[in-house]
Design a protein around this motif. Structure first.
Motif: not given
Length: 323
Positions: A233, A236-238, A267, A294, A298
């Protein structure tokens, strides 16, 4: 002096992790004859067929005893190497000693983590799948234990992404965590436990022999698996969605594997699963060709973030305890 001791420990850890990851990036895995995990596999492979042929109660006891014997051998070798590094790096200059000790430990620790190999294998599946479905199935067979002969293109891609997420914990994050907790012996014991689970933790008639191995791996992977999900997370900058993540994680038979796999599914916004066993993020779309690159990006960030977080956490802890 106490502050210098805290700094030395942090420098040793930072150097060891940096050297291990640098070697992994530059050269990947050592040759089989020098690979400790290969040696573990040979030990487990030699005993496995003899144990699963025994009656259930005998196989259960034999599997536990064989696991314990192997663990003792692994710990003895790792501890001897750790002590040897301490003797070789004894010096009057604490920081120079810390750097040298960290460098040597990093060289010895490297074979116990395998980020480059995992990344390259997942990339190879994606590349093979772009050529043909049959090529993708064949390449996936090197990465997973399930039968790949009848998988669709979507299922091949799902399996590769799932394997990336689950093995990100098994091959990278968990060894890093146990190296922080117990040094080289801790990381070596974890890799032995994880290898034993992979080779002995069957769910068929052989399950009695591998019951102990599976339970120990579940315990040792409990915290790292959840940390892996959090790192994905952050990569993924979440912000982690704990409610959604927990709902996905409990869908898998494993108490740990569902956490990094569920995180990756959420994600990416895709559906992942093993036919007839579980499905993660059922409302997600089918994975597309761009999802694998992707996921790899990550995962790569998560490796760096994990190493940095563990080093920072250790430094803060040492600084606090030496105040």
């Amino acid at each position: 002096m106490e502050g210098l001791a805290a700094l030395s420990g942090t420098v040793t850890l930072a150097t060891a992790l940096g050297v291990a990851l640098a070697i992994d990036r530059a050269w990947g895995e050592p040759p089989a004859w020098a690979h400790p995990v290969v040696a573990m596999g040979r030990y487990l492979g030699a005993l496995g067929p003899r144990l699963w042929a025994l009656p259930a109660a005998t196989a259960r006891l034999g599997g536990a005893l064989a696991w314990c014997l192997g663990a003792v051998l692994v710990l003895a070798v790792a501890l001897a190497l750790d002590i040897g590094v301490g003797v070789l790096t004894a010096a009057d200059a604490p920081l120079e000693q810390a750097v040298l000790r960290g460098a040597l430990l990093g060289v010895l620790f490297k074979p116990l983590l395998a980020w480059r190999m995992l990344r390259d294998e997942v990339r190879a599946v994606d590349h093979a799948l772009s050529q043909s479905l049959e090529a993708g199935r064949s390449r996936l067979g090197r990465l997973v234990s399930r039968d790949t002969a009848s998988l669709s293109e979507t299922e091949v891609r799902e399996s590769a992404i799932e394997s990336l997420a689950e093995n990100l914990n098994d091959s990278v994050v968990a060894p890093l965590c146990w190296f922080l907790v117990a040094g080289l012996p801790g990381a070596a014991l974890y890799r032995f436990a994880n290898t034993a689970d992979a080779m002995w933790g069957y769910r068929d008639h052989r399950r009695w022999m591998g019951q102990w191995a599976a339970r120990v791996d579940d315990v040792l992977s409990w915290v790292p698996a959840r940390l892996t999900a959090v790192m994905l997370y952050l990569a993924a900058w979440r912000r982690p969605d704990w409610v959604a993540l927990h709902a996905e994680a409990v869908r898998t038979p494993s108490p740990n594997g569902g956490w990094p796999m569920g995180a990756m599914a959420l994600l990416l916004g895709v559906k992942l699963g093993k036919p007839g066993v579980y499905t993660l993020h059922v409302k997600g779309r089918a994975p597309l060709a761009q999802d694998t690159p992707q996921a790899l990006r990550w995962a790569g960030r998560a490796v760096v973030l994990t190493a940095a977080l563990l080093t920072m956490g250790y430094g803060l802890y040492e600084g606090y305890t030496h105040v």
